[in-house]
Design a protein around this motif. Structure first.
Motif, short mmCIF file in Angstrom:
data_model
loop_
_atom_site.label_atom_id
_atom_site.label_comp_id
_atom_site.label_asym_id
_atom_site.label_seq_id
_atom_site.Cartn_x
_atom_site.Cartn_y
_atom_site.Cartn_z
N PHE A 147 -18.22 1.75 1.67
CA PHE A 147 -17.65 1.82 0.33
C PHE A 147 -16.21 2.34 0.39
CE2 PHE A 147 -16.91 4.61 -3.40
CZ PHE A 147 -16.86 3.64 -4.39
N TYR A 148 -16.01 3.43 1.11
CA TYR A 148 -14.68 4.03 1.20
C TYR A 148 -13.68 3.03 1.78
CZ TYR A 148 -11.01 7.41 2.05
OH TYR A 148 -9.82 8.07 2.04
N ARG A 149 -14.06 2.38 2.87
CA ARG A 149 -13.16 1.41 3.50
C ARG A 149 -12.83 0.25 2.57
NH1 ARG A 149 -12.49 1.28 9.16
NH2 ARG A 149 -13.51 3.06 10.14
N ALA A 150 -13.84 -0.28 1.90
CA ALA A 150 -13.63 -1.44 1.03
C ALA A 150 -12.76 -1.09 -0.17
CB ALA A 150 -14.97 -2.01 0.58
N VAL A 151 -13.01 0.06 -0.79
CA VAL A 151 -12.18 0.47 -1.93
C VAL A 151 -10.73 0.66 -1.48
CG1 VAL A 151 -11.71 2.34 -3.59
CG2 VAL A 151 -14.04 1.51 -3.29
N ALA A 152 -10.54 1.35 -0.36
CA ALA A 152 -9.20 1.59 0.14
C ALA A 152 -8.48 0.29 0.49
CB ALA A 152 -9.26 2.51 1.37
N GLN A 153 -9.23 -0.71 0.94
CA GLN A 153 -8.64 -2.00 1.31
C GLN A 153 -8.32 -2.86 0.09
OE1 GLN A 153 -10.96 -4.26 4.17
NE2 GLN A 153 -9.92 -6.15 3.67
N MET A 154 -9.18 -2.82 -0.92
CA MET A 154 -9.08 -3.79 -2.02
C MET A 154 -8.45 -3.28 -3.30
SD MET A 154 -10.19 -6.58 -0.70
CE MET A 154 -10.25 -7.53 -2.19
N LEU A 155 -8.45 -1.96 -3.52
CA LEU A 155 -7.93 -1.45 -4.78
C LEU A 155 -6.73 -0.53 -4.54
CD1 LEU A 155 -11.30 -0.56 -6.56
CD2 LEU A 155 -9.92 -2.62 -6.86
N THR A 156 -5.91 -0.42 -5.54
CA THR A 156 -4.77 0.49 -5.48
C THR A 156 -4.94 1.54 -6.57
OG1 THR A 156 -3.44 -0.71 -7.11
CG2 THR A 156 -3.28 -1.45 -4.80
N PRO A 157 -4.18 2.64 -6.48
CA PRO A 157 -4.27 3.66 -7.53
C PRO A 157 -3.93 3.11 -8.93
CG PRO A 157 -3.23 4.59 -5.61
CD PRO A 157 -3.37 3.11 -5.34
N GLN A 158 -3.22 2.00 -8.99
CA GLN A 158 -2.87 1.39 -10.28
C GLN A 158 -3.95 0.45 -10.80
OE1 GLN A 158 -0.75 1.14 -7.49
NE2 GLN A 158 0.31 3.01 -8.09
N ALA A 159 -5.00 0.25 -10.05
CA ALA A 159 -6.07 -0.68 -10.44
C ALA A 159 -6.72 -0.25 -11.75
CB ALA A 159 -7.12 -0.76 -9.33
N ASP A 160 -7.19 -1.23 -12.49
CA ASP A 160 -7.95 -0.96 -13.71
C ASP A 160 -9.39 -0.68 -13.28
OD1 ASP A 160 -9.30 -0.89 -16.13
OD2 ASP A 160 -8.27 -2.66 -16.95
N VAL A 161 -9.66 0.57 -12.98
CA VAL A 161 -10.95 0.97 -12.43
C VAL A 161 -12.07 0.70 -13.43
CG1 VAL A 161 -12.30 2.91 -11.53
CG2 VAL A 161 -9.91 2.62 -10.84
N ALA A 162 -11.83 0.99 -14.69
CA ALA A 162 -12.87 0.77 -15.71
C ALA A 162 -13.26 -0.71 -15.78
CB ALA A 162 -12.40 1.26 -17.07
N ALA A 163 -12.28 -1.60 -15.73
CA ALA A 163 -12.58 -3.04 -15.77
C ALA A 163 -13.33 -3.47 -14.51
CB ALA A 163 -11.30 -3.84 -15.93
N PHE A 164 -12.90 -2.96 -13.36
CA PHE A 164 -13.59 -3.29 -12.11
C PHE A 164 -15.05 -2.84 -12.17
CE2 PHE A 164 -15.11 -1.40 -8.13
CZ PHE A 164 -15.35 -2.58 -7.43
N VAL A 165 -15.29 -1.61 -12.59
CA VAL A 165 -16.65 -1.08 -12.66
C VAL A 165 -17.49 -1.88 -13.65
CG1 VAL A 165 -18.04 0.91 -13.37
CG2 VAL A 165 -16.11 1.21 -11.81
#
Length: 148
Positions: A43-61
């Motif tokens: 999970f940690y590796r995939a999030v770090a690879q695919m998302l940025t701090p600017q990502a819309d986390v709520a929409a992704f979730v």
């Protein structure tokens, strides 16, 4: 043990995630520890690879959770958002989440989010390589490194 658990993680990521409760019901404490370590590292590796701090986390979730609403693997969106944000560097709310979740709940949330990251990656995330790497990390942590 990590090899068997790693295979289970691969199968859950590639197959029917709704089988999660059935597939994991026989895990004992040591099994849950290995399972959680492998899923967490992936999970940690995939999030770090695919998302940025600017990502819309709520929409992704929301997108990740939608297919599993009203199923045995439904997730708490606020907990899922806190887990993603913690990987992205905002750990202000993750402590509360970790206090409230047990290992099966945490792993379930991370698996649901991992499935979405893999789908969104359009092949950028290779499940076998991701799980192999996470499995190696878990084996080192558990003292099983070098054990076949």
């Amino acid at each position: 043990m990590t090899a068997q658990i790693g295979q289970m993680v691969r199968e859950l990521l590639a197959g029917d995630l709704n089988a999660y409760p059935e597939r994991t019901k026989a895990l004992d404490e040591q099994g849950w520890n290995a399972f959680g370590e492998i899923v967490g590292a992936a999970f940690y590796r995939a999030v770090a690879q695919m998302l940025t701090p600017q990502a819309d986390v709520a929409a992704f979730v929301a997108a990740a959770a939608a297919p599993y609403a009203q199923t045995p693997v439904a997730i708490d969106p606020s907990a899922a958002e806190a887990l993603v944000r913690s990987v992205l560097g905002d750990d202000a709310t993750v402590g509360q989440v970790l206090e409230q979740l047990d290992e099966p709940d945490l792993a379930r949330i991370e698996l649901v989010l991992l499935r979405r990251l893999i789908e969104d990656g359009n092949g950028a995330i290779k499940v076998d390589a991701l799980v192999d790497s996470a499995q190696d990390e878990a084996a080192e942590f558990s003292g099983e490194a070098g054990v076949s």
